[in-house]
Every structure is written in structure tokens, then in C-alpha cells.
Design an enzyme around this catalytic site. Structure first.
Site, short mmCIF file in Angstrom:
data_model
loop_
_atom_site.label_atom_id
_atom_site.label_comp_id
_atom_site.label_asym_id
_atom_site.label_seq_id
_atom_site.Cartn_x
_atom_site.Cartn_y
_atom_site.Cartn_z
N HIS A 3 0.84 -1.21 0.00
CA HIS A 3 0.00 0.00 0.00
C HIS A 3 0.87 1.25 0.00
CE1 HIS A 3 0.48 1.29 4.28
NE2 HIS A 3 0.68 0.01 4.49
N GLU A 24 -4.82 1.54 3.07
CA GLU A 24 -4.70 0.39 3.96
C GLU A 24 -4.83 0.80 5.41
OE1 GLU A 24 -2.20 -2.18 6.69
OE2 GLU A 24 -2.00 -0.08 6.13
N HIS A 71 4.40 4.60 12.73
CA HIS A 71 3.34 5.60 12.57
C HIS A 71 3.71 6.96 13.16
CE1 HIS A 71 -0.32 2.73 11.77
NE2 HIS A 71 0.58 2.75 10.79
#
Length: 976
Positions: free
Chosen positions: A156, A200, A300
Site C-alpha cells: 500500500h 490500507e 506511525h
């Protein structure tokens, strides 16, 4: 003779030799560990040796630099730029190839409306419907044998709003480009499909959309490339079954890296993440999920950037996927064995695979055969009078010392919970080291104290036999788990290996006893728990045990003091005739040597046959007792220690940062650390009581250092920060206040950090921190207003989201009371790509919504639509998630149908207020761009200054990520 004497002395079972062998063993394990973690960095392809691979790597690195230049979540304009760049690269690579085709979902305006279980929370009962407009890029390379089942390669290209997406999933995307380039030059036998998919991060939606494409019917196998960490090596995170694991084994010959422990941990939800592989697997595909997996506290966050990764990491994923795809593309596959697989690699050199079902069968064989053999050998030795009886105190000291170590460990873990529960996040080595050294030190102290007062002649052998019994019990329990889980507990294989090796060691000892020389009479207990004369004699010999005078002469019947000390455990002659004679393990005196010692009581009986032992028989006996312990040590210690250490490291390396995600994860990590350290200690416990004072002193010192580091050192640093989740919420139904939400672990971490922010420190802003579920803390305060749009006038946040009710027949007199209620909504949302509608009835337990319609507007007026997509659900719909591509399209046109209360409960009652059939609709819309500017009245301003302030002023021991799919959430609510 002198050389032989030195050689034999070096191999004797004495304190110094044992301690040295332990040092060598753990040094080798450490070197193997370092080799395993560093070797992949040295294997980059060189231009002169592998020009094609070098070109693939350099091109992929350049692609990675471009697509990670900025944050590019699905909710941002940068996401479109990444899509356009990838499409350009795909067209460049495929060129005029006769067997390549390209499909762009954005150009074909592909969209789906489907009912979706929350992919990140399988236990959720929330009924969700998702509408998604896709911009996936698909490439088909038609194989030479197109009738063979095709292979899908997927990654992704979207990131989260707070990360550049270098690892998640930029390296997967550029690895796909490299694979595409390779297979264009080397046409595959079977058809390959490449899916560069979007979105995603917030629902695995790009993978879900793939099955709306006709090419999905061509593929049976999948290689999914993912990043749930931030660099390192790309692990075979999970695979479908034993057949696919063996395909990985056969294909990835260079630097294989995988462990089914990861697979079991992931399926057991110890990691709160998910990958596209889940979608492919649920749709019947078989394959491989290859992913980066650590460190999760950088995952993240802004540190998921090219600065924090390397070409070595990229090459590991690229080369792994290339080896795997090339093999699958060009070979016939044996896929008959579809049982779950147990697999692991050995320091990146060799990959091992066994079916979990086969492992279960072997476990059953071990469990049945080993006690039968052990009991049989025991009965033979009893019959031949070569088994030495032992007191209950001798039999209980090893298990009691182990139990005491576990109890002390539990008390120490309570101190960790009270004083520093998040210490694993910083460095899991120190708590594991503290647990490990505490267990072996406790065992050493208790066994040696017991031996001091009640000496035991055969402590090592008894401990090995008892270890066999303990591991048999553990293997019985784990085999039951393996069977009851339908063979999905694929991370239990280390215990089978440990049990097998320890069983061989125990059986060898029992076999030696069974084949030993028969005595005329039982020689009595060798563990003389009484007889003070003997005890004092034994104590003197124990003091001599550590001496190492290799030059001391020996006569034909007695050895030097060190020789006698080395005969401690293996008191069985290997000769073919004549009796065995007693050897006191810890005191170094056999019955023949005792008659030459003035300290032996004159009336003490002796075996007449022992007195007649020949010099040759005694020499053979000394050889056996000198060297047999080494075989036992090599069986029980090195291999099990390495496998168990590696297994514990695998678990802690993947999970240690999950302590930041809640108290449950904290207790899970603590429990794994405790159990893992006990398992790591078990191989050396039968021997450890014998180490010298230097070794035990170093053990005690290491425990003190480890315990201090564990209890006292702050859990978060610049390199191991506390990950905090951010969102800024504006609820239009309650005013325009821009409330900042900061979510993180409890423990007085968040509020001191927030109080030092300039906007709070120099104002009267109040911070409200409250405990929420699972040991988390939520702090809220009114932050600076976001600047989401460029404007020439005053920014009115209330204009960001407007809700228009186009139609609602709830109160229509033309609608029958038994007829479903129908309404149409028009959401007017500026420069937005994602919104969520939540439905709730105050008078019905479940959501009464049964049908959702999405009107897809193309070039028509907002009130009209060219296409409608409708979905129905008999169980009710709680939530509608909307994802669209066009920023210029400022509306979502939605149709909702719900049942009146009469239809759901059949109770016809007066509704004087006309509210029982009301439907509450909560609207949340998300904006994910923050690293850019808006122009307000001619002045450039940052889009989300409240988040900028956190990034700029928070200590480096904090990292930040998004709490939801956007950094700014604007909410509103209506009643239909």
C-alpha cells in the site's frame, strides 16, 4: 603423559571447567546473536558482481526518497501526488511490453460499498458499512503458462497523517516496483498481478477493492509486503500453511528470516495491528506476509522516515520478495500440506519448517516413549543393583529451589509493577537479565546450602532426571494447547526441541546405570544426610574441590584432589566385568580411596570386590566419570539455551513497546518475560550449583545491576520515546472550541509535558486528564484553532461541515406505520476525503437502520446522481464510513432507510411526542494534512498549529501519532 594429564584435567567435571564452559557457551550465543542482527547489513549487492541487483536497489532507493518526501495519507493531496508518481513509474517500466497491462482504479472511477467487520478489532459487534473510492494501480504480467494459478504482489502506498511512510509501506511499494522491473525482463511462467493499493491504514480498503476487479480471479497466491515497525530486517510474519512455508524455505536461500512465534503472537492479538494479508487470506488466497516489525514506538510517527531506515533494510525486503516471487513465478508448486507450519531460521543461514500437526505427532511419541524407556532403564538398574537410592531431601532440592526462584521472581515482578511498569519499553534486556540471574542465583544458594548440611552424591544426575520430568509435564500441556487450537499454536516448537535433548541426556544417564556393574549388595544411600563423621570429611573435600593443581601425582587407585572432585556425578563403571563402586559426587571420594584415608572410620564396611579393582578398571572408570558430564552439558545447555534465548528475544523484540498500548499488554509482556527467563534458566540449573565463586559473584553483580536498571531508570528516552496519540476535535453542536485530545499511558507522563507548552504555560488554559480504559490516560485542553482552508475572510469553522436533510418521511401522513422510514442527507464538507456517520436510536436497543444508499455524483448537480450503490443488512447498520477521492466534490449524498419501533418490537403504543422512531445521526469528518500551510487573508499559516506546538516543544522522549484517521475531526449531529 603430562599432556594427557593436562587434557584430562581440562575436561574434568570441576568448578573451573564448568564455569569456563558456561562462559564459552554464552559467549558463542552472544556472537551468534550479533552476527544474526548485523550480517544482513553487509550483503548489499555490488555493482561489479551483481549489476542487475545493484541497479534494482539504487533505483528503489531513489523511488523511496521521492514518495516519502512528505506525509501522504489517503486524506491528503500528497496522496494523489504519490499515486501519480507510481503510475508514471509503472508505465515507464512496462513500456511497450507485449505481456504487460496496467489498470488505474482512479481513472476507471472504481468504488465499492460493502459491509465490513472492523479489521482491527475482531471482537467488535459494531456493524459497519464502508463506501470507498479507489485509486489502486494494478499491473498484469501475463505468464507463459497463463493457465497456472497466478501470483499477486501487494503493497500500500498511503501513510498515516503523522508519518512519512518509509517503512510503512514505502519500502514495500518500491520493492514491488523492483519486482515489476525484474519480471518485465524475465517473463514469468505464471501470471503476476501487482497491486499498488491505497488506504490500507484506515480499513484495509485497497486490498478489499482488489476483489472488485476482474483480475482478482486470476490469482491464487499472494506476497504482501508491509511495515509494522521502522526498519531492520523483513520477517516472514505469517504464512498460510506448511506448503507455503516450504516454498519460502526452497526459494529464499539468502538471508531467510522468519519465525512462527510471530505468527502465533499476531493471530493471538498480542499486536494491535493488521495488514492487507488478512483480507487476501479471508478471500481464500494463500501466501506470505513479509513485514518489518520493530520498533513499534517509532511506527506511525515522524521517525518513520528515510533518515531512520537504510539501504540494507530495503535490500533485505526487496531481495526476499524477489527470491520468493521468482521461484513462485517459474516453478510448479507443491501445495498439498495445508496444515499450519512451525518454522524458524538459524541466524539467516538456514530455514527450518515442520508441520504443526507433524510436530504434535512427534510430541505424542516423545511423551509416550520417553517415560517407558526411562522407567524400563530404572527397573533394570534397580534389578542389577546399580541404582543408588536417595533420600527425599535429595529428590526435592532441585524442584524446591526452582519453585523458590519462581516465588522470588514473582515478588520482584510486583516491585516492577509498583515502581516502573513500563521499563520494558526502554530496554527489555535488563528486566529479562534480572529475572534470569535471580532464578539461577536463588537455585545456587538453596542447593549449596542444602548440600552443605545434607550432602548429596549425585546432584547433577538427579537434577537432569527431574528436569526431564518437569519438561515432560510442560510438553504434555503444550501439546494439548497445540491440538485444541487446531494446530495454530505454532510458536511452541522450542519446547519440543528442549525436551528431546534433555530426554537424551537423562536416558544416557539411566542407560549408564542400567549397564553398570552389578554389586553383591546394595551399597546404601550415598546422600548421607546424617553420619557427622562423614559430613565433616565431605566438607573438607568440598573446600578442596576448587583447587586446580595439575601437577599433583596420582597412584593407581586414587587421583588428585581435583580428579576426585571431577567424579561427582557419574558413578558407573564402563568396564564389562566387576562391580561398580560408590563415588561421592560433591566430595570426591570413592569407597576404594576412602580406605587409604585416616579420616574414614575403622569399622566402616567395604566391598571386597571393590578392593580388588584392577588399575585398568579404575582408569576406565575415571575416564567415564571425567568426560560423561560434557556429553550431558552439550546436550542440555548450548542448543536449548540458544533456541530459548532467541525465542524470548523474538517475543520481546516484537512486543516490548506494546506496554505503551495499555495495561493488558504490559502484563502480557511482563508475563512473557518471567516465563521466558525461567525457560532460559532451566538448561543450566542442573549444573549451575557447581560453578566457582567468580561465576556466582558475577551472577550476583549482574542481578544487582539489572535490577537497579529495571526499577530505577526512566522508561523513555530520545531513542525509545513514549508514543502519544493526538487529535483535535471540534463539535459544532457544542460550539467551535478546538479541543485537543492527547492519549497515552498513565503514569504522570502527559500532564507535565503539556503544562510546559507555551500556549498553556502563559495562559489560563486548563488541562483535564482522566483515566480511561486499559490503563490509558486522556488529557484534553482548548488548543489553537486549525486553519484547514485558505480564505480571504474570517475563518468560520462551522462552515466546514454542513448537513442538509433533503427528504425525511418519518412524520409523513402518507407513510404507513408499518412502512420503513426513508431519509436523504446531503453532507457539505470542504476539501475533505473522509467522513463517518453513526446511527443510534434512543428507543431501540439495536440500530434500526437496514439500508444505506450512496449516490455517486460525477459531473451533475449536487442534488442529482448518475449511479447509486445500495446495501442492506437484516441485523442493522451502526456506522457508515465514507471515503472519496475528489477534493473539489464538496458533498456526500446519502440515503438512509430504518425500521420504525413497531416493526422491531411489534408493540403498538401511543407516540404523543412523535419521537419513538427518531434516528440520531452523528457526523464526523476528518482532515489529515498538517505539514503544510493555508493562506488566510494573504498570510501563510500552519494548518494545525496545536499539533506543531506539541512537535516543537515536547521533550524528545515523546513521539506523536494520530488517534483517528485524521488529525482534525469536525463533528455535528442531527435527528431524523
Amino acid at each position: 603423559m603430562k599432556l594427557k594429564s593436562v587434557f584430562r584435567s581440562v575436561l574434568k567435571y570441576r568448578k573451573t571447567n564448568l564455569s569456563l564452559l558456561l562462559l564459552i557457551t554464552y559467549s558463542i550465543i552472544t556472537l551468534l546473536y550479533i552476527f544474526d542482527h548485523e550480517r544482513y547489513k553487509l550483503n548489499l549487492p555490488k555493482e561489479d558482481e551483481h549489476p542487475e541487483f545493484n541497479d534494482l536497489l539504487e533505483t528503489a532507493w531513489g523511488d523511496l526518497q521521492i514518495i516519502t518526501a512528505s506525509f501522504h495519507p489517503y486524506t491528503s493531496k500528497e496522496n494523489d501526488k504519490v499515486h501519480d508518481y507510481l503510475l508514471k513509474r509503472v508505465l515507464e517500466i512496462t513500456g511497450n511490453s507485449s505481456f504487460a497491462s496496467v489498470s488505474d482504479d482512479k481513472e476507471s472511477e472504481r468504488s465499492i460499498l460493502f459491509q465490513q467487520q472492523d479489521p482491527f478489532n475482531e471482537s467488535s459487534r459494531f456493524s459497519r458499512v464502508t463506501y470507498f473510492e479507489s485509486s489502486n494501480i494494478l499491473v498484469k504480467l501475463e505468464g507463459k503458462n497463463p493457465e497456472e494459478e497466478g501470483l499477486l504482489l501487494s503493497a500500500h502506498f498511503d501513510s498515516v497523517p503523522t508519518g512519512y511512510g518509509a517503512t510503512d509501506d514505502g519500502m514495500g511499494v518500491v520493492s514491488l516496483l523492483a519486482n515489476l522491473k525484474y519480471h518485465i525482463k524475465h517473463r514469468p511462467n505464471r501470471t503476476l498481478i501487482f497491486n499498488f493499493n491505497n488506504n490500507e491504514e484506515f480499513g484495509l480498503l485497497g486490498a478489499s477493492t482488489y476483489f472488485n476487479h476482474s483480475w482478482s480471479n486470476l490469482t491464487k497466491y499472494v506476497i504482501n509486503l508491509e511495515g509494522t515497525g521502522a526498519g531492520g530486517k523483513a520477517v516472514l510474519f505469517r504464512t498460510s500453511d506448511t506448503s507455503t512455508a516450504k516454498i519460502y524455505q526452497q526459494s529464499v536461500k539468502e538471508n531467510p528470516f522468519g519465525n512462527s512465534i510471530y505468527q502465533q503472537g499476531f493471530y493471538s492479538r498480542y499486536v494491535r495491528s493488521e495488514t492487507d494479508y488478512k483480507i487476501y487470506e479471508e478471500n481464500g488466497m494463500r501466501g506470505w506476509d513479509v513485514a518489518f516489525y520493530k520498533p513499534r514506538n517509532l511506527y506511525h510517527t515522524i521517525k518513520d522516515s528515510i533518515q531512520y531506515t537504510s539501504k540494507a533494510s530495503l535490500w533485505h525486503m526487496l531481495h526476499t520478495s524477489l527470491q520468493l516471487s521468482a521461484y513462485v513465478a517459474s516453478n510448479s508448486l507443491d501445495t498439498a500440506d495445508q496444515t499450519p507450519a512451525c518454522y524458524f531460521d538459524f541466524i539467516g543461514l538456514k530455514f527450518f519448517v515442520i508441520s504443526a500437526k507433524t510436530l504434535f505427532y512427534w510430541n505424542c511419541i516423545f511423551l509416550l516413549v520417553s517415560p517407558v524407556v526411562a522407567i524400563g532403564l530404572y527397573l533394570i538398574s534397580r534389578d542389577r543393583m546399580t541404582w543408588k537410592s536417595h533420600s527425599w531431601l535429595s529428590w526435592t532440592r532441585f524442584p524446591l529451589s526452582l519453585a523458590a526462584g519462581i516465588i522470588v521472581q514473582k515478588l520482584f515482578s510486583n516491585d516492577i509493577i509498583r515502581s516502573n511498569p513500563l521499563t520494558f519499553s526502554r530496554n527489555y534486556f535488563w528486566p529479562i537479565s534480572a529475572f534470569f540471574t535471580q532464578v539461577i542465583f536463588t537455585s545456587y544458594v538453596l542447593i549449596n546450602c542444602s548440600n552443605f548440611f545434607f550432602p548429596c552424591a549425585d546432584m547433577k544426575s538427579l537434577s537432569i532426571i527431574e528436569l526431564f520430568i518437569i519438561l515432560w509435564t510442560i510438553l504434555l500441556f503444550t501439546s494439548k494447547l497445540l491440538y485444541s487450537s487446531d494446530y495454530r499454536y505454532t510458536g511452541l516448537y522450542p519446547l519440543s526441541i528442549f525436551f528431546l535433548l534433555s530426554t537424551i541426556a537423562a536416558i544416557l544417564r539411566l542407560l549408564a546405570l542400567a549397564l553398570g556393574m552389578r554389586t553383591r549388595k546394595r551399597l546404601g544411600r550415598e546422600c548421607r544426610d546424617h553420619h557427622s563423621n562423614y559430613s565433616s570429611h565431605s566438607q573438607i573435600d568440598m573446600e578442596r574441590d576448587g583447587q586446580e593443581n595439575l601437577e599433583q601425582p596420582q597412584d593407581q587407585f586414587t587421583s588428585s584432589q581435583d580428579d576426585q572432585a571431577s567424579i561427582q556425578d557419574d558413578n558407573v563403571s564402563t568396564t564389562s566385568a566387576g562391580p561398580s563402586h560408590n563415588v561421592d559426587e560433591d566430595h570426591g571420594m570413592d569407597s576404594s580411596s576412602q580406605q587409604h584415608d585416616e579420616r574414614v572410620p575403622l569399622l566402616k564396611g567395604s566391598n571386597s570386590m571393590e578392593e580388588g579393582l584392577s588399575t585398568r578398571e579404575n582408569s576406565l572408570k575415571l575416564e567415564y566419570t571425567d568426560y560423561a558430564w560434557i556429553i550431558q552439558f552439550l546436550l542440555i545447555v548450548p542448543i536449548p539455551s540458544f533456541i530459548l534465548f532467541n525465542s524470548v528475544d523474538v517475543i520481546m523484540d516484537a512486543l516490548n513497546h506494546t506496554v505503551q498500548e495499555g495495561s493488558k499488554a504490559t502484563f502480557d509482556v511482563l508475563r512473557f518475560g518471567m516465563v521466558g527467563s525461567i525457560l532460559m534458566a532451566l538448561p543450566i540449573l542442573p549444573f549451575f550449583y557447581k560453578v566457582n565463586y567468580i561465576t556466582i559473584s558475577l551472577t550476583a553483580l549482574l542481578f544487582l545491576i539489572s535490577a537497579s536498571k529495571t526499577l530505577l531508570v526512566h522508561p523513555f528516552t530520545n531513542s525509545n520515546p513514549l508514543k502519544v496519540r493526538f487529535s483535535q476535535n471540534i463539535d459544532l453542536s457544542q460550539g467551535n472550541a478546538a479541543s485537543v485530545h492527547v492519549l497515552g499511558r498513565e503514569g504522570n507522563f502527559l500532564k507535565p509535558m503539556l503544562q510546559d507548552l507555551p500556549s498553556i504555560k502563559y495562559s489560563s488554559t486548563h488541562i483535564n486528564c482522566t483515566s480511561v480504559t486499559n490503563g490509558m490516560e486522556l488529557c484534553m485542553y482548548d488548543g489553537m484553532q486549525p486553519n484547514l482552508l485558505s480564505t480571504n475572510g474570517n475563518t468560520n469553522i462551522s462552515s466546514m461541515v454542513k448537513v442538509h436533510v433533503l427528504h425525511n418521511n418519518r412524520n409523513s401522513t402518507e407513510r404507513s406505520p408499518y412502512e420503513p422510514i426513508v431519509a436523504e442527507l446531503l453532507l457539505e464538507v470542504k476539501e475533505n476525503r473522509a467522513c463517518t456517520l453513526t446511527f443510534e436510536s434512543r428507543h431501540q436497543a439495536k440500530s434500526p437502520v437496514r439500508e444505506i444508499t450512496v449516490y455517486q455524483k460525477k459531473n451533475s448537480a449536487p442534488q442529482k446522481a448518475n449511479i447509486t450503490k445500495t446495501i442492506k443488512s437484516a441485523s442493522g447498520i451502526n456506522e457508515l464510513q465514507l471515503h472519496k477521492l475528489d477534493f473539489d466534490q464538496e458533498t456526500y449524498h446519502i440515503g438512509v432507510q430504518w425500521f420504525p419501533k413497531l416493526l422491531t418490537d411489534g408493540n403498538l403504543e401511543d407516540d404523543k411526542l412523535g419521537t419513538k422512531d427518531e434516528l440520531s445521526v452523528s457526523i464526523s469528518c476528518y482532515w489529515g494534512e498538517y505539514d503544510s500551510e493555508s493562506v488566510v487573508n494573504g498570510t501563510a499559516v500552519r494548518k494545525i498549529p496545536a499539533f506543531d506546538e506539541l512537535i516543537n516543544y515536547a521533550p524528545l522522549s515523546f513521539s506523536f501519532t494520530n488517534e483517528q484517521k485524521g488529525l482534525v475531526i469536525v463533528k455535528d449531529a442531527i435527528i431524523l
